[in-house]
Design an enzyme around this catalytic site. Structure first.
Site, PDB file in Angstrom:
ATOM      1  N   LYS A 187      12.300  -5.756   4.599  1.00 30.90           N
ATOM      2  CA  LYS A 187      11.587  -7.001   4.905  1.00 30.90           C
ATOM      3  C   LYS A 187      12.361  -8.214   4.362  1.00 30.90           C
ATOM      4  O   LYS A 187      12.446  -9.254   5.018  1.00 30.90           O
ATOM      5  CB  LYS A 187      10.176  -6.983   4.313  1.00 30.90           C
ATOM      6  CG  LYS A 187       9.227  -5.963   4.913  1.00 30.90           C
ATOM      7  CD  LYS A 187       8.949  -6.169   6.385  1.00 30.90           C
ATOM      8  CE  LYS A 187       8.158  -7.424   6.682  1.00 30.90           C
ATOM      9  NZ  LYS A 187       7.855  -7.529   8.146  1.00 30.90           N
ATOM     10  N   THR A 236       6.229 -10.372   3.645  1.00 29.98           N
ATOM     11  CA  THR A 236       5.290  -9.789   2.687  1.00 29.98           C
ATOM     12  C   THR A 236       5.547 -10.274   1.263  1.00 29.98           C
ATOM     13  O   THR A 236       6.689 -10.591   0.906  1.00 29.98           O
ATOM     14  CB  THR A 236       5.406  -8.250   2.726  1.00 29.98           C
ATOM     15  OG1 THR A 236       4.671  -7.687   1.648  1.00 29.98           O
ATOM     16  CG2 THR A 236       6.855  -7.781   2.605  1.00 29.98           C
ATOM     17  N   ASP A 237       4.499 -10.239   0.444  1.00 26.41           N
ATOM     18  CA  ASP A 237       4.664 -10.572  -0.977  1.00 26.41           C
ATOM     19  C   ASP A 237       5.574  -9.563  -1.695  1.00 26.41           C
ATOM     20  O   ASP A 237       6.080  -9.845  -2.781  1.00 26.41           O
ATOM     21  CB  ASP A 237       3.308 -10.654  -1.693  1.00 26.41           C
ATOM     22  CG  ASP A 237       2.483  -9.380  -1.654  1.00 26.41           C
ATOM     23  OD1 ASP A 237       2.920  -8.390  -1.034  1.00 26.41           O
ATOM     24  OD2 ASP A 237       1.379  -9.377  -2.246  1.00 26.41           O
ATOM     25  N   GLU A 238       5.772  -8.388  -1.072  1.00 25.99           N
ATOM     26  CA  GLU A 238       6.573  -7.359  -1.747  1.00 25.99           C
ATOM     27  C   GLU A 238       8.038  -7.760  -1.892  1.00 25.99           C
ATOM     28  O   GLU A 238       8.768  -7.144  -2.666  1.00 25.99           O
ATOM     29  CB  GLU A 238       6.449  -6.021  -1.012  1.00 25.99           C
ATOM     30  CG  GLU A 238       5.024  -5.525  -0.986  1.00 25.99           C
ATOM     31  CD  GLU A 238       4.873  -4.025  -0.772  1.00 25.99           C
ATOM     32  OE1 GLU A 238       5.883  -3.302  -0.868  1.00 25.99           O
ATOM     33  OE2 GLU A 238       3.747  -3.593  -0.509  1.00 25.99           O
ATOM     34  N   ILE A 272      11.703  -3.846  19.659  1.00 27.29           N
ATOM     35  CA  ILE A 272      12.294  -5.168  19.385  1.00 27.29           C
ATOM     36  C   ILE A 272      13.809  -5.065  19.160  1.00 27.29           C
ATOM     37  O   ILE A 272      14.500  -6.084  19.180  1.00 27.29           O
ATOM     38  CB  ILE A 272      11.638  -5.910  18.191  1.00 27.29           C
ATOM     39  CG1 ILE A 272      11.794  -5.141  16.879  1.00 27.29           C
ATOM     40  CG2 ILE A 272      10.186  -6.243  18.485  1.00 27.29           C
ATOM     41  CD1 ILE A 272      11.531  -5.998  15.646  1.00 27.29           C
ATOM     42  N   ALA A 330      12.872  -3.984   0.808  1.00 30.46           N
ATOM     43  CA  ALA A 330      14.272  -4.412   0.963  1.00 30.46           C
ATOM     44  C   ALA A 330      14.551  -4.749   2.424  1.00 30.46           C
ATOM     45  O   ALA A 330      15.233  -5.740   2.733  1.00 30.46           O
ATOM     46  CB  ALA A 330      15.210  -3.317   0.470  1.00 30.46           C
ATOM     47  N   ASN A 371      -6.318  -1.012  -8.658  1.00 32.45           N
ATOM     48  CA  ASN A 371      -6.675  -0.018  -7.637  1.00 32.45           C
ATOM     49  C   ASN A 371      -7.986   0.674  -8.000  1.00 32.45           C
ATOM     50  O   ASN A 371      -8.795   0.993  -7.136  1.00 32.45           O
ATOM     51  CB  ASN A 371      -5.543   0.998  -7.481  1.00 32.45           C
ATOM     52  CG  ASN A 371      -4.313   0.364  -6.839  1.00 32.45           C
ATOM     53  OD1 ASN A 371      -4.380  -0.698  -6.220  1.00 32.45           O
ATOM     54  ND2 ASN A 371      -3.163   1.004  -7.002  1.00 32.45           N
ATOM     55  N   ARG A 395       3.781   6.963  -7.262  1.00 34.70           N
ATOM     56  CA  ARG A 395       4.779   6.572  -6.263  1.00 34.70           C
ATOM     57  C   ARG A 395       6.077   6.226  -7.002  1.00 34.70           C
ATOM     58  O   ARG A 395       6.018   5.426  -7.958  1.00 34.70           O
ATOM     59  CB  ARG A 395       4.236   5.346  -5.518  1.00 34.70           C
ATOM     60  CG  ARG A 395       5.182   4.686  -4.556  1.00 34.70           C
ATOM     61  CD  ARG A 395       4.557   3.411  -3.983  1.00 34.70           C
ATOM     62  NE  ARG A 395       3.623   3.682  -2.902  1.00 34.70           N
ATOM     63  CZ  ARG A 395       2.891   2.743  -2.299  1.00 34.70           C
ATOM     64  NH1 ARG A 395       2.976   1.467  -2.675  1.00 34.70           N
ATOM     65  NH2 ARG A 395       2.063   3.054  -1.320  1.00 34.70           N
ATOM     66  N   LEU A 446       4.710   1.215  20.100  1.00 39.32           N
ATOM     67  CA  LEU A 446       3.670   2.245  19.925  1.00 39.32           C
ATOM     68  C   LEU A 446       4.219   3.408  19.119  1.00 39.32           C
ATOM     69  O   LEU A 446       4.266   4.561  19.574  1.00 39.32           O
ATOM     70  CB  LEU A 446       3.080   2.702  21.262  1.00 39.32           C
ATOM     71  CG  LEU A 446       2.314   1.643  22.055  1.00 39.32           C
ATOM     72  CD1 LEU A 446       1.735   2.225  23.340  1.00 39.32           C
ATOM     73  CD2 LEU A 446       1.207   1.012  21.214  1.00 39.32           C
ATOM     74  N   GLY A 470       2.087  -6.197  18.285  1.00 39.74           N
ATOM     75  CA  GLY A 470       0.707  -6.654  18.518  1.00 39.74           C
ATOM     76  C   GLY A 470      -0.297  -5.539  18.746  1.00 39.74           C
ATOM     77  O   GLY A 470      -1.479  -5.819  18.957  1.00 39.74           O
TER      78      GLY A 470
END
Ligand code: NAD
Ligand code: DAU
Length: 369
Positions: free
Chosen positions: A180, A152-154, A79, A178, A275, A299, A50, A23
């Site tokens: 995610k 994510t959409d990825e 976490i 991967a 882009n 990339r 953090l 958060g």
């Protein structure tokens, strides 16, 4: 995941106790600021490690308002640490998990933290939810906590044509995506095997205020403000569907309240653009020239396009509000007005990261006409 019963529980009520992991990051802090600003009695505990990407400065507007500050607790922690996570989940009506390593380029340089947070961290959250479900079944708490996993959409991989639907196969192509996908699959396994209450969202490319300057839009805005070169990967014709951060955070809250148990919801953006088109828009707002843009080495494994079908979320009653033209103007203006915020982030380890990611690329760059 398949559809389950419609949501109803204390997490959907004003006055809910939310645990928001991650958060202090970009989207998570927007969610926290927005939910608390409703002043409906909701209490939030933020659990955030953090990392370089998280900052308590992102929660400063809450701290500056005594009534909101009284309903926010901040815990610095991981976490993946079960001793920290257990009691916090026990005290929550719902857990919204934003925590992740989120930058694709860093996952190519150093993937391990992506796996620890994205897989082990999600596993620890799920085990804590399982324990609370057992306590609910034993009558030791009224209702088990709901978990919302922010994905994510990825996870769909590169989508050359058409748009991904929630039931499509997952085909992640970077260590980030991967990890995610692995986190999502773990969530599904706990819904199926242990009957925990969980929902998953798959958000599109998000932009807006408080976006970490390592990502395309804030990197190019802040570089351009300093008249530094803008490193455009490859031909710059990759396509993303841009989602304003307030719409992403709002959709997540909508799914938390109204999503069906065990279901996954795409959160598409409001504008599919190359882009190059995005860069032209932000330069136009800044009044800076295209000659700053440099064409640099691509990339590795660069996904060409993301696009998602949003009909399931629309059927749940959510619609984005911010058109890209207005959103990019608001974003550029925010970075212009908040120089102290981004200069603080572009210090410390920033130069070492920048040199590693862009040093050789910029040395070998060409004009991007
Ligand atoms: P971010 O990098 O700005 O923030 C991530 C936050 O998580 C930081 O505050 C960081 O300190 C914290 N964190 C990292 N590891 C942690 C750990 N082990 N324990 C506790 N806290 C930890 O990321 P963001 O852009 O706000 O993305 C938030 C979530 O949304 C991520 O899960 C990301 O995968 C997902 N997402 C992002 C986008 C996007 O375009 N930014 C789009 C779709 C989905
Ligand atoms: O699609 C959702 C994803 O969007 C999230 O899951 C990720 O957490 C988030 O970082 C974002 O990933 P992308 O890789 O799409 O975003 P990024 O801002 O890194 O890059 C956007 C596009 O811009 C991509 O095609 C790569 C390109 N790019 C990026 C950078 C940082 C450049 O051309 N030059 C750059 O320097």
């Amino acid at each position: 995941m398949s559809a389950g019963a419609a949501a109803a529980g204390p997490w959907a009520d004003p006055g809910a106790r939310l645990l928001v992991t991650g958060g202090a990051g970009f989207i998570g802090s927007w969610f926290v600021r927005d939910v608390l600003a409703r002043r409906d009695g909701t209490r939030i505990t933020v659990l955030d490690k953090l990392t370089y990407a998280g900052s308590e400065a992102n929660l400063a507007p809450v701290r500056a308002d005594p009534e909101l500050a009284a309903r926010l607790e901040f815990v610095r922690g991981d976490i993946a640490d079960r001793d920290v996570v257990g009691p916090l989940v026990a005290a929550a009506d719902a857990v919204v998990n934003f925590a992740a390593e989120s930058h694709v380029d860093r996952s190519i340089l150093d993937p391990e933290a992506f796996l620890v947070t994205g897989v082990i961290g999600v596993h620890v959250l799920l085990e804590a939810c399982r324990l609370e479900r057992d306590r609910a079944l034993a009558g030791e708490r009224a209702v088990a906590p709901r978990l919302l996993q922010v994905s994510t959409d990825e996870v769909y991989g590169s989508v050359e044509t058409g748009s991904s639907r929630e039931g499509d196969p997952l085909a992640p192509r970077s260590p980030y995506s991967a990890a995610k996908a692995a986190g999502e699959l773990l969530v599904r396994s706990y819904v199926v095997t242990h009957g925990i209450d969980a929902v998953v969202t798959r958000g599109s490319n998000t932009y807006g205020p408080y976006h970490h300057p390592e990502k395309l839009i804030p990197l190019f805005i802040t570089n351009a403000l300093d008249d530094l070169p803008l490193p455009l990967y490859g031909d710059g014709l990759q396509r993303r569907d841009w989602l304003y951060v307030a719409d992403h955070a709002g959709a997540i809250e909508h799914v938390l309240r109204f999503g069906a148990t065990g279901e996954t919801y795409n959160i598409p953006g409001s504008a599919e653009l190359t882009n190059r088109e995005v860069v032209a828009a932000l330069l136009g707002r800044l009044g800076k020239p295209w000659s700053l843009v440099r064409s640099v080495a691509d990339r590795p494994g660069h996904d060409r396009r993301y696009a998602m079908d949003g009909s399931r979320l629309a059927a749940l009653g959510w619609h984005n509000r911010m058109p890209f033209r207005e959103g990019i103007a608001a974003t550029v203006d925010w970075f212009v007005a908040n120089e102290g915020w981004w200069r603080a982030i572009r210090s410390g380890d920033w130069d070492a990261y920048y040199e590693r990611q862009y040093g050789a690329r910029l040395a070998g760059s060409t004009r991007a006409d």
